[in-house]
Design a protein around this motif. Structure first.
Motif, PDB file in Angstrom:
ATOM      1  N   ALA A  95       1.006  -1.320   0.193  1.00 55.54           N
ATOM      2  CA  ALA A  95      -0.007   0.082   0.083  1.00 55.54           C
ATOM      3  C   ALA A  95       0.899   1.311   0.121  1.00 55.54           C
ATOM      4  O   ALA A  95       1.874   1.086   0.664  1.00 55.54           O
ATOM      5  CB  ALA A  95      -0.806  -0.059   1.110  1.00 55.54           C
ATOM      6  N   ILE A  96       0.782   2.210  -0.714  1.00 49.20           N
ATOM      7  CA  ILE A  96       1.597   3.294  -1.201  1.00 49.20           C
ATOM      8  C   ILE A  96       0.673   4.635  -0.880  1.00 49.20           C
ATOM      9  O   ILE A  96      -0.545   4.644  -1.506  1.00 49.20           O
ATOM     10  CB  ILE A  96       2.132   3.439  -2.379  1.00 49.20           C
ATOM     11  N   ALA A  97       1.097   5.500  -0.196  1.00 50.94           N
ATOM     12  CA  ALA A  97       0.483   6.867   0.262  1.00 50.94           C
ATOM     13  C   ALA A  97       1.410   7.898  -0.036  1.00 50.94           C
ATOM     14  O   ALA A  97       2.502   8.025   0.425  1.00 50.94           O
ATOM     15  CB  ALA A  97      -0.071   6.924   1.635  1.00 50.94           C
ATOM     16  N   VAL A  98       0.979   8.962  -0.650  1.00 48.72           N
ATOM     17  CA  VAL A  98       1.776  10.174  -0.956  1.00 48.72           C
ATOM     18  C   VAL A  98       1.069  11.374  -0.392  1.00 48.72           C
ATOM     19  O   VAL A  98      -0.178  11.533  -0.741  1.00 48.72           O
ATOM     20  CB  VAL A  98       2.159  10.557  -2.455  1.00 48.72           C
ATOM     21  N   VAL A  99       1.591  12.242   0.479  1.00 47.23           N
ATOM     22  CA  VAL A  99       1.001  13.211   1.140  1.00 47.23           C
ATOM     23  C   VAL A  99       1.590  14.333   1.163  1.00 47.23           C
ATOM     24  O   VAL A  99       2.933  14.380   0.582  1.00 47.23           O
ATOM     25  CB  VAL A  99       0.894  12.804   2.683  1.00 47.23           C
ATOM     26  N   ASP A 100       1.166  15.461   1.225  1.00 47.29           N
ATOM     27  CA  ASP A 100       1.821  16.693   1.046  1.00 47.29           C
ATOM     28  C   ASP A 100       2.535  17.107   2.410  1.00 47.29           C
ATOM     29  O   ASP A 100       2.300  16.339   3.265  1.00 47.29           O
ATOM     30  CB  ASP A 100       0.545  17.951   0.617  1.00 47.29           C
ATOM     31  N   PHE A 101       3.223  18.429   2.579  1.00 52.81           N
ATOM     32  CA  PHE A 101       3.959  18.691   3.822  1.00 52.81           C
ATOM     33  C   PHE A 101       3.135  18.552   4.931  1.00 52.81           C
ATOM     34  O   PHE A 101       3.587  18.673   6.081  1.00 52.81           O
ATOM     35  CB  PHE A 101       4.358  20.099   3.464  1.00 52.81           C
ATOM     36  N   ALA A 102       1.789  18.887   4.751  1.00 51.19           N
ATOM     37  CA  ALA A 102       0.777  18.855   6.071  1.00 51.19           C
ATOM     38  C   ALA A 102       0.599  17.664   6.563  1.00 51.19           C
ATOM     39  O   ALA A 102       0.003  17.169   7.517  1.00 51.19           O
ATOM     40  CB  ALA A 102      -0.273  19.718   6.219  1.00 51.19           C
ATOM     41  N   GLY A 103       0.534  16.645   5.533  1.00 49.35           N
ATOM     42  CA  GLY A 103       0.300  15.029   5.878  1.00 49.35           C
ATOM     43  C   GLY A 103      -0.963  14.711   5.081  1.00 49.35           C
ATOM     44  O   GLY A 103      -1.508  13.712   5.571  1.00 49.35           O
ATOM     45  N   ASP A 104      -1.687  15.533   4.576  1.00 52.52           N
ATOM     46  CA  ASP A 104      -2.802  15.189   3.817  1.00 52.52           C
ATOM     47  C   ASP A 104      -2.694  14.667   2.546  1.00 52.52           C
ATOM     48  O   ASP A 104      -1.611  14.906   1.724  1.00 52.52           O
ATOM     49  CB  ASP A 104      -3.577  16.517   3.320  1.00 52.52           C
ATOM     50  N   LEU A 105      -3.470  13.574   2.131  1.00 50.71           N
ATOM     51  CA  LEU A 105      -3.392  12.631   1.038  1.00 50.71           C
ATOM     52  C   LEU A 105      -3.476  13.205  -0.117  1.00 50.71           C
ATOM     53  O   LEU A 105      -4.222  13.797  -0.426  1.00 50.71           O
ATOM     54  CB  LEU A 105      -4.298  11.540   1.161  1.00 50.71           C
ATOM     55  N   LEU A 106      -2.552  12.820  -1.100  1.00 46.72           N
ATOM     56  CA  LEU A 106      -2.405  13.451  -2.419  1.00 46.72           C
ATOM     57  C   LEU A 106      -2.592  12.433  -3.542  1.00 46.72           C
ATOM     58  O   LEU A 106      -3.379  12.304  -4.393  1.00 46.72           O
ATOM     59  CB  LEU A 106      -1.162  14.149  -2.875  1.00 46.72           C
ATOM     60  N   ALA A 107      -2.096  10.966  -2.952  1.00 42.08           N
ATOM     61  CA  ALA A 107      -2.250  10.114  -4.214  1.00 42.08           C
ATOM     62  C   ALA A 107      -2.111   8.744  -3.244  1.00 42.08           C
ATOM     63  O   ALA A 107      -1.291   8.564  -2.153  1.00 42.08           O
ATOM     64  CB  ALA A 107      -1.086   9.785  -5.007  1.00 42.08           C
ATOM     65  N   PHE A 108      -2.816   7.832  -3.434  1.00 45.63           N
ATOM     66  CA  PHE A 108      -2.739   6.357  -2.875  1.00 45.63           C
ATOM     67  C   PHE A 108      -3.042   5.155  -3.857  1.00 45.63           C
ATOM     68  O   PHE A 108      -3.782   5.102  -4.844  1.00 45.63           O
ATOM     69  CB  PHE A 108      -3.957   6.270  -1.766  1.00 45.63           C
ATOM     70  N   GLU A 109      -2.659   4.039  -3.672  1.00 45.85           N
ATOM     71  CA  GLU A 109      -2.756   2.779  -4.015  1.00 45.85           C
ATOM     72  C   GLU A 109      -2.461   1.548  -3.231  1.00 45.85           C
ATOM     73  O   GLU A 109      -1.586   1.481  -2.710  1.00 45.85           O
ATOM     74  CB  GLU A 109      -2.018   2.678  -5.612  1.00 45.85           C
ATOM     75  N   ARG A 110      -3.540   0.907  -3.438  1.00 50.97           N
ATOM     76  CA  ARG A 110      -2.964  -0.596  -2.533  1.00 50.97           C
ATOM     77  C   ARG A 110      -3.146  -1.624  -3.531  1.00 50.97           C
ATOM     78  O   ARG A 110      -4.053  -1.994  -4.269  1.00 50.97           O
ATOM     79  CB  ARG A 110      -4.629  -0.851  -1.953  1.00 50.97           C
ATOM     80  N   MET A 111      -1.804  -2.146  -3.838  1.00 51.16           N
ATOM     81  CA  MET A 111      -1.807  -3.031  -4.853  1.00 51.16           C
ATOM     82  C   MET A 111      -2.332  -4.401  -4.559  1.00 51.16           C
ATOM     83  O   MET A 111      -2.482  -4.734  -3.387  1.00 51.16           O
ATOM     84  CB  MET A 111      -0.157  -3.348  -5.173  1.00 51.16           C
ATOM     85  N   ASP A 112      -2.523  -5.098  -5.688  1.00 53.52           N
ATOM     86  CA  ASP A 112      -3.233  -6.596  -5.269  1.00 53.52           C
ATOM     87  C   ASP A 112      -2.137  -7.551  -4.393  1.00 53.52           C
ATOM     88  O   ASP A 112      -0.948  -7.325  -4.662  1.00 53.52           O
ATOM     89  CB  ASP A 112      -3.393  -7.144  -6.842  1.00 53.52           C
TER      90      ASP A 112
END
Length: 162
Positions: A53-70
């Motif tokens: 599972a991969i999450a990319v957040v901004d400097f404040a920690g708010d989610l910008l992009a996410f993917e949960r691989m099979d």
């Protein structure tokens, strides 16, 4: 009349200062940058045969992009987001938090932050612009994937500087 002229001179002096001296430039991680980090992390996870599972957040920690691989555990989704959030807000890898706890700094346990490896801040010109969190196989693999993904934006930013 002298008072008026003095006031005009004062205003002219104030407005003659450089505008750049009066502003602060803040770099942020935009959606394109977040997608680049996400793509780099997915490719790295595939090479390692480590669904994540991969999450990319901004400097404040708010989610910008996410993917949960099979093939990744469902609990990894929230772990990845929290790892990214912690790395962004503390402006350091979550590995440092985990190491601090392991070396006796147990107050981190009660701080309400993610203390597992796999969160890495993304730096541009020495400033944190976001972070990536990875959860999947194991802590070493998660941390490795996150570091390489974060380095994609950091390296590109350095290469694009004038």
């Amino acid at each position: 009349m002298i008072k008026f002229a003095r006031n005009i001179a004062l205003l002219a002096a104030v407005f003659s200062f450089s505008a750049s001296a009066q502003t602060v430039q803040v770099r942020t991680l935009d959606q394109a940058g977040a997608e680049s980090v996400l793509q780099a992390a997915k490719e790295n996870a595939r090479k390692r045969n480590a669904p994540s599972a991969i999450a990319v957040v901004d400097f404040a920690g708010d989610l910008l992009a996410f993917e949960r691989m099979d093939g990744v555990r469902s609990a990894s989704a929230e772990l990845a987001i929290e790892k990214g959030r912690t790395a962004a807000r503390l402006q350091r890898p979550t590995q440092e938090v985990e190491d601090s706890i392991n070396h006796g700094r147990t107050a981190f346990v009660t701080a309400g932050i993610m203390s597992l490896r796999g969160g890495v801040p993304i730096f541009v010109n020495g400033k944190v612009v976001g972070a990536v969190g990875v959860a999947g196989r194991n802590k070493e693999t998660d941390a490795g994937i996150a570091k390489e993904a974060a380095d994609v934006v950091s390296s590109a930013a350095v290469a694009n500087e004038p």
